[in-house]
Design a protein around this motif. Structure first.
Motif, short mmCIF file in Angstrom:
data_model
loop_
_atom_site.label_atom_id
_atom_site.label_comp_id
_atom_site.label_asym_id
_atom_site.label_seq_id
_atom_site.Cartn_x
_atom_site.Cartn_y
_atom_site.Cartn_z
N ASP A 128 142.39 81.29 56.74
CA ASP A 128 141.51 80.34 57.41
C ASP A 128 141.13 79.21 56.46
N SER A 129 140.68 79.54 55.28
CA SER A 129 140.27 78.53 54.29
C SER A 129 141.44 77.65 53.88
N PHE A 130 142.60 78.26 53.66
CA PHE A 130 143.79 77.51 53.26
C PHE A 130 144.16 76.47 54.30
N TYR A 131 144.25 76.89 55.56
CA TYR A 131 144.69 75.97 56.60
C TYR A 131 143.65 74.89 56.90
N ILE A 132 142.38 75.24 56.86
CA ILE A 132 141.32 74.24 57.07
C ILE A 132 141.36 73.21 55.94
N SER A 133 141.61 73.66 54.70
CA SER A 133 141.69 72.72 53.58
C SER A 133 142.86 71.76 53.75
N PHE A 134 143.80 72.12 54.57
CA PHE A 134 144.98 71.32 54.82
C PHE A 134 144.80 70.36 55.99
N GLY A 135 143.66 70.46 56.67
CA GLY A 135 143.39 69.56 57.79
C GLY A 135 143.56 70.21 59.15
N PHE A 136 143.93 71.47 59.19
CA PHE A 136 144.00 72.18 60.47
C PHE A 136 142.58 72.36 61.01
N SER A 137 142.47 72.31 62.32
CA SER A 137 141.20 72.59 62.98
C SER A 137 141.23 74.03 63.49
N LYS A 138 140.07 74.65 63.43
CA LYS A 138 139.97 76.01 63.93
C LYS A 138 139.59 75.94 65.41
N GLY A 139 140.30 76.68 66.22
CA GLY A 139 140.00 76.69 67.64
C GLY A 139 141.11 77.33 68.44
N ASN A 140 140.79 77.72 69.63
CA ASN A 140 141.76 78.41 70.48
C ASN A 140 142.22 77.51 71.63
N LEU A 141 142.50 76.25 71.32
CA LEU A 141 142.99 75.32 72.34
C LEU A 141 144.39 75.69 72.82
N TYR A 142 145.11 76.40 71.99
CA TYR A 142 146.49 76.78 72.30
C TYR A 142 146.58 78.30 72.32
N PRO A 143 147.35 78.86 73.27
CA PRO A 143 147.44 80.32 73.41
C PRO A 143 147.90 81.02 72.13
N ASN A 144 147.28 82.13 71.82
CA ASN A 144 147.63 82.98 70.68
C ASN A 144 147.58 82.22 69.36
N SER A 145 146.70 81.25 69.25
CA SER A 145 146.57 80.45 68.04
C SER A 145 145.12 80.44 67.58
N THR A 146 144.94 80.35 66.27
CA THR A 146 143.60 80.24 65.72
C THR A 146 143.35 78.85 65.14
N HIS A 147 144.43 78.12 64.82
CA HIS A 147 144.33 76.82 64.18
C HIS A 147 145.38 75.87 64.74
N TYR A 148 145.08 74.58 64.68
CA TYR A 148 146.04 73.58 65.14
C TYR A 148 145.89 72.31 64.31
N LEU A 149 146.98 71.56 64.23
CA LEU A 149 147.01 70.31 63.49
C LEU A 149 147.69 69.27 64.36
N ASN A 150 146.98 68.17 64.62
CA ASN A 150 147.55 67.06 65.38
C ASN A 150 148.47 66.28 64.45
N LEU A 151 149.76 66.39 64.66
CA LEU A 151 150.74 65.75 63.78
C LEU A 151 150.83 64.25 63.97
N LEU A 152 150.32 63.75 65.10
CA LEU A 152 150.35 62.31 65.34
C LEU A 152 149.41 61.58 64.40
N ASN A 153 148.44 62.30 63.83
CA ASN A 153 147.48 61.69 62.90
C ASN A 153 147.90 61.78 61.44
N ILE A 154 149.04 62.43 61.19
CA ILE A 154 149.52 62.63 59.82
C ILE A 154 150.41 61.46 59.43
N VAL A 155 150.11 60.85 58.31
CA VAL A 155 150.91 59.70 57.86
C VAL A 155 152.10 60.18 57.06
#
Length: 153
Positions: A126-153
């Protein structure tokens, strides 16, 4: 970092990852064992468009970390990728190597996906992925974290 090399793995049949599987099982993780079993029986070979399996090797050519990118099998939405089977050998943690591997996966994921999701059930993950910019949440099935790739340069 130049003594460590990220490579796209074309076939698991030619890679020695028994030491990583053993170590991960000793830590209570079964997902690398599933990686090998799914690969061998053809369930998941990371070979569809936009999918890849990556290895991080030390200067001796020993696999020290692994991670995969799949089309998310749990989502009905298009362009959702899933980070899978991400593991760094415990002797190589906390020195930027996991980030090195994840950077490559995210870089490649941007070419195919809008969002990258994952599931972790550990505090360290959890700490590793959040430090990477992932958001914590269950917006997607069977997932704990997500990252919007459209915002990544």
């Amino acid at each position: 970092m130049e003594e460590f090399k990220v490579k796209q793995l074309k076939s698991l049949f030619y890679i020695d990852l028994a030491h990583l599987v053993k170590e991960s099982k000793e830590e209570g993780f079964r997902f690398l064992e599933r990686l090998v079993n799914d690969y061998e029986d053809g369930t998941n070979k990371f070979n569809k468009p936009g999918e890849s399996l990556y290895g991080l090797f030390n200067k001796e050519g020993v696999l020290i970390a692994i991670g995969g990118l799949n089309i998310d099998p749990f989502s009905n939405e298009e362009k959702v990728g899933r980070l899978r089977r991400f593991y760094v050998s415990k002797d190589y943690r906390r020195n930027g190597l996991g980030k090195h591997l994840l950077n490559q996966i995210i870089y490649d994921a941007k070419n195919y996906y809008k969002v990258l999701v994952l599931h972790t059930d550990t505090e360290q993950g959890d700490s590793f992925y959040i430090s990477f910019g992932f958001s914590k949440g269950n917006l997607y099935p069977n997932s704990t974290h997500y990252l919007n790739l459209l915002n990544i340069v």
